[in-house]
Design an enzyme around this catalytic site. Structure first.
Site, short mmCIF file in Angstrom:
data_model
loop_
_atom_site.label_atom_id
_atom_site.label_comp_id
_atom_site.label_asym_id
_atom_site.label_seq_id
_atom_site.Cartn_x
_atom_site.Cartn_y
_atom_site.Cartn_z
N GLY A 46 -2.36 3.29 -2.41
CA GLY A 46 -1.29 2.42 -1.96
C GLY A 46 -1.86 1.19 -1.29
N GLN A 51 -1.88 -6.08 4.00
CA GLN A 51 -3.29 -5.72 4.04
C GLN A 51 -4.18 -6.75 3.37
OE1 GLN A 51 -2.21 -1.54 2.62
NE2 GLN A 51 -4.17 -1.24 3.67
N CYS A 92 -6.75 5.01 4.99
CA CYS A 92 -6.20 3.67 4.78
C CYS A 92 -7.31 2.72 4.39
CB CYS A 92 -5.52 3.21 6.08
SG CYS A 92 -4.74 1.59 5.95
N LEU A 93 -7.04 1.87 3.42
CA LEU A 93 -8.03 0.89 3.01
C LEU A 93 -8.33 -0.11 4.13
CD1 LEU A 93 -6.79 0.22 -0.64
CD2 LEU A 93 -8.63 1.73 0.14
N HIS A 134 3.82 5.23 4.78
CA HIS A 134 2.57 4.65 5.27
C HIS A 134 2.53 3.15 4.94
CE1 HIS A 134 -1.97 4.73 5.82
NE2 HIS A 134 -1.80 3.65 5.09
N GLU A 135 2.85 2.80 3.70
CA GLU A 135 2.80 1.40 3.28
C GLU A 135 3.90 0.57 3.94
OE1 GLU A 135 0.13 0.42 1.97
OE2 GLU A 135 -0.59 2.40 1.38
N HIS A 138 2.89 -0.72 7.22
CA HIS A 138 2.10 -1.96 7.16
C HIS A 138 3.01 -3.19 7.16
CE1 HIS A 138 -1.98 -0.55 6.74
NE2 HIS A 138 -1.64 0.27 5.75
#
Length: 168
Positions: A46, A51, A92-93, A134-135, A138
């Site tokens: 994701g 991000q 997470c990235l 989660h996304e 962000h």
């Protein structure tokens, strides 16, 4: 397509509230394609536009093993359908190398626009429901580390800051 730079915690730009997309254009679709390329290259499941330092309400997700089920959510909104929660080890990235258990609602409804600007609704559960939440965090300036203890979050922040100094 182009691989985009991913912001890393504790970069303050990750705390920016994303703005709604007013019109889905070719530029929007190019950003979506670039986000997928970036996410797959990392590899991740994701990625939110926040991000990659684009503060628009756009999320791409693909939880399939073979990267064959790309999903696009533009201006996503969720409703929690019941009080049941489910715990997943989240990574997470933007917080590379760290995983922590986070509890989130297990059953949600999401409404959004697809890559062509068409409205849709789905009722995901399991990993997909967790990933969407989660996304969406962000897009609202939150990270999964905001769901863990201050002590753990500070430890992760200090380790990442040290890594950033060593790379600079």
């Amino acid at each position: 397509m182009a691989k985009l730079e991913i912001l890393e915690f504790p970069d303050p730009r990750l705390r920016t509230l994303a703005e709604p997309v007013t019109e889905v254009t070719d530029a929007t679709r190019k950003l979506i394609d670039d986000m997928f390329e970036t996410m797959y290259a990392c590899p991740g499941i994701g990625l939110a536009a926040t991000q990659v330092n684009v503060h628009q309400r756009i999320v791409v997700i693909d939880i399939s093993e073979d990267q064959s089920e790309p999903l696009v959510f533009i201006n996503p909104e969720i409703d929690v359908l019941d009080a049941e929660k489910e715990a997943y080890d989240e990574g997470c990235l933007s917080v590379p190398g760290f995983y922590e258990t986070v509890e989130r609602p297990a059953h949600i409804r999401v409404t959004a626009l697809d890559r062509d600007g068409k409205s849709f609704e789905m009722k995901p559960n399991g990993l997909l429901a967790t990933c969407i939440q989660h996304e969406l965090d962000h897009l609202n300036g939150k990270l999964f580390v905001d769901h863990i203890s201050n002590l753990k979050r500070d430890r992760i922040r200090k380790k990442l800051e040290k890594q950033h100094r060593m790379r600079a």
